[in-house]
Each structure stands twice: as structure tokens, then as C-alpha cells.
Design an enzyme around this catalytic site. Sequence first.
Site, mmCIF file in Angstrom:
data_model
loop_
_atom_site.group_PDB
_atom_site.id
_atom_site.type_symbol
_atom_site.label_atom_id
_atom_site.label_comp_id
_atom_site.label_asym_id
_atom_site.label_seq_id
_atom_site.Cartn_x
_atom_site.Cartn_y
_atom_site.Cartn_z
ATOM 1 N N HIS A 92 0.866 -1.094 0.046
ATOM 2 C CA HIS A 92 -0.224 -0.254 -0.111
ATOM 3 C C HIS A 92 0.942 1.255 0.062
ATOM 4 C CE1 HIS A 92 -2.856 3.110 1.628
ATOM 5 N NE2 HIS A 92 -3.742 2.117 1.320
ATOM 6 N N ASP A 99 3.181 -3.876 8.100
ATOM 7 C CA ASP A 99 1.783 -3.245 8.113
ATOM 8 C C ASP A 99 0.823 -4.278 8.186
ATOM 9 O OD1 ASP A 99 -0.348 -1.973 6.924
ATOM 10 O OD2 ASP A 99 0.575 -1.394 4.927
ATOM 11 N N GLN A 150 -4.425 -4.614 7.121
ATOM 12 C CA GLN A 150 -5.334 -5.425 6.287
ATOM 13 C C GLN A 150 -5.180 -6.817 7.264
ATOM 14 O OE1 GLN A 150 -8.057 -4.982 4.511
ATOM 15 N NE2 GLN A 150 -6.636 -3.589 3.507
ATOM 16 N N LYS A 152 -10.555 -0.347 10.363
ATOM 17 C CA LYS A 152 -10.575 -1.496 9.742
ATOM 18 C C LYS A 152 -11.270 -2.776 10.588
ATOM 19 C CE LYS A 152 -7.432 -0.275 6.337
ATOM 20 N NZ LYS A 152 -7.869 0.204 4.706
ATOM 21 N N CYS A 177 -4.566 2.446 -3.805
ATOM 22 C CA CYS A 177 -3.372 3.078 -3.239
ATOM 23 C C CYS A 177 -2.179 1.952 -3.449
ATOM 24 C CB CYS A 177 -3.386 3.182 -1.711
ATOM 25 S SG CYS A 177 -4.739 4.679 -1.429
#
Length: 409
Positions: free
Chosen positions: A124, A202, A205, A228, A367
Site C-alpha cells: 500500500h 503493515d 489489512q 478496519k 493505493c
Amino acid sequence: MKALDARALRKDFPIFEQEIHGKPLAFLDSAASSQKPRQMLEAMDRFYETSYANVHRGVYELAERATEALELSRERMRAFVNAPSAREIIFVRNATEALNLVAYAWGLWNLEPGDLVVVTELEHHSNFVPWQFIASKRGAELRLLPLTEDGELDLSGLDDLAREGNVKVVATNLVSNSLGTINPVDRLVAWAHEQGAIFVCDAAQAAPHMRVDVQALGVDFLALSGHKVCGPSGIGVLWGRTELLQKMEPFLTGGHMISSVRADRTTWGELPHKFEAGTAPMAEAVGLAAAVDYVEAAGLEAIEAYEHELAAYALGRLAEIPGITLYGPPADRRAGIVSFNLADVHPHDVAQILDLQGVAIRAGHHCCQPLMQKLGVAATNRASFYLYTVREEIDQLVEGLHAVRKVFA
Ligand SMILES: Cc1ncc(COP(=O)(O)O)c(C=O)c1O
């Protein structure tokens, strides 16, 4: 493991009590942001109605209640990611801010010419642009791990990469937001540490869809976004190892993050306050703690298994549609995210026609422009699922795509 009952969970989400354009809402954009359960909304309301005041500053009852609520939420997030200490949990606005914090407060001070920062073609922009920017400021170089045809990371070039410079940072996502790919972070962490590099994960997600345990993963920093994972917008978490956080300079400066301020010099507060300048997102922290309570009660293992099922169902149903191109790995190696294109119909046209059928999907580059370049497209459509997604929503998507085909026939 108890199976997930999405139909029952769905009743906790007020947003589904409405129709969109006279149709039932098929919300297939949870990878962008999840919907909110009543339990989370009520926890925030309760906090505002009974315990609201600024934190850490007052000696009166309400200020103490608010401070206690913020710190309980920090402890809740410590447990959620299994961090060794709540002092390592830093509240930020979102995963993007968490990743910038590491790039600025670690990268700007530790990178130098000859160093390599390794990211992936699947990143991303939030875990790509800060590293590209800080690497260029410091004369270090950015390198991209490539992808296979299936949209999985190709690790065959790691040894060559190690010979090209000092690998100082490896920064990758655990789950890709565009293809849903679950990345082999354990192998990459081991390789990064062999090189003497830090590993920045990261998990924006991953955190909503599977158990994320910072100690089991062995990473050095981990970022996630509250919105999220059924939480409110405006709050995220950065977790980092104490020994790294302690050596780092602050990212933002100002109120609350200091120890003492004199005309000639300021000293920094203890962890986590050194990295939390200004008024904390206290109501959001309370909401986030309630959100992760909700998600854990549903069961992260159950959510992960359910999403594999939904991904398999969606890939099967979408494959029936003539002219469709599906991107990414098989269902058992991805989270509940499916990217596709329909012949040469622009994804924005697809998404707009689907909207009229009550179906909300994402269209664009997600993104992830380096990934789009790799796939040779400007954009894709993306349908993404969560614990409240039911198969009828995927059926509604498939019917909607047949309607799109008729428009462009
Ligand atoms: C993998 C990944 N990383 C980072 C982000 C950035 O999250 P936020 O916009 O909440 O900062 C996202 C959001 O879509 C994401 O999917």
C-alpha cells in the site's frame, strides 16, 4: 473453533437496516473500512455521556475516569497484539501515521548512503511512500521485492539483494489490500534479522482478519488502523519494541510528550507518551477496545476460516462470468479480498452500475500504483468481505456484473 454466524452478527450492525437505491445493501468494501457494531457505538456514547474530560491533566473525578478508560484501552490493545508491555502501544491516527512515525523517527536518524530499504511490489502507498521519501532524504536506496504471476512474493532474489548494500529496513504488509495475498512474513523477518535490519509490518489489512501476535511474528514494529477492525475512524496503533522506541527521537512534538521544557532545551517523556503529542484520541480508544472485544468474541480464527470460504465462493461465482479476469492467489492463500476486471469496461463504470443495484465495491488503484503497473492495468475492481458478509451479497454482486455486461454488450 466455533463457526462464525455472519447472519447473526450482521444484526449488530445498524447500517444494514437500510436499503440503497431500493435494494438490500451488499457492502463489499470492508478492506477500505469496516462497518460498526452497536456494541462499539454504545461504548463511545457511554464514554462521552459519563466519563468525558481531557486525559492525563486533571485531578478531578471525570479526568481520572477518562484517563483510566484510555489506559484500559491501551492494555486491551496490548493483549490484542500480544505485546510484552502496554508502554509499547502508541495511539496514532491510523496505520499511515504509524508507518510515517517509524520512517521519520527511526529511518531519518538511522539510514545513510549505501543502505537499502526493502519493500514489495504489493505494498500500500502508506508503507511505500514514507520509505521512498525518507530513503531519498538520507541517500539510501529503495528496493522492491517482485511478485509472481499469482500475486505472491517471489523471494528467490533475496541473496542477490543482500549483496547489493546494507539492508537496514524490510517493510511489508502481512495481508495485501489489493489481492488479499497473505505474505510469508515469518521468512522475511528471519532474513531481515540475518541482515541486521529492522522489520516493519503493515498489519492494517491483517489485524481485522486473522490473529496478529507481535511476539510470534517476531517483527520490530507493527501498524494497524482501528477503522478496519470495526473501530472508529481517527485511531490506529503503532507497536514497537521498547529497546528501539527508547532510542528513537520523537516524531511529533508539543504538549504531553515532554518531560521538561526550558528556554534552551526540552526533554522527552517516557514511553508511550514520547510519541503521543497533543490530546489523545480517548473516545476513539474506548471505541477501539470495544471493537476488538467484539471481533475477538466472534473469534479471529473463525473470521479467517470464514473469509477463506467466502473468497473461494466469490472466486468460483465470478469465474462464471464471461470476460472476467481475476487477480491474486488461490482462496486458501488469501484473505477475503477479490480483485477483478470485466473485459475492457472501466472499473469506475462497473462500480457505478453496481451501486444502482445496492452493491458497494471499490474501483481504482487501491493505493497500490506499483502493483497496478505490475499487473499492466490502471485500476481494478475489488470486492472485500468481513465477519458480517453473507453469500447473498456475493450473489448480488454477480447478478450486478451480468447487468454491467448487458450495458456494455
Ligand atoms: C495494507 C494497508 N496498509 C495501510 C493502509 C492505510 O490505512 P489508513 O488509511 O487507515 O492509514 C491500508 C488502508 O487501506 C491498507 O490496506
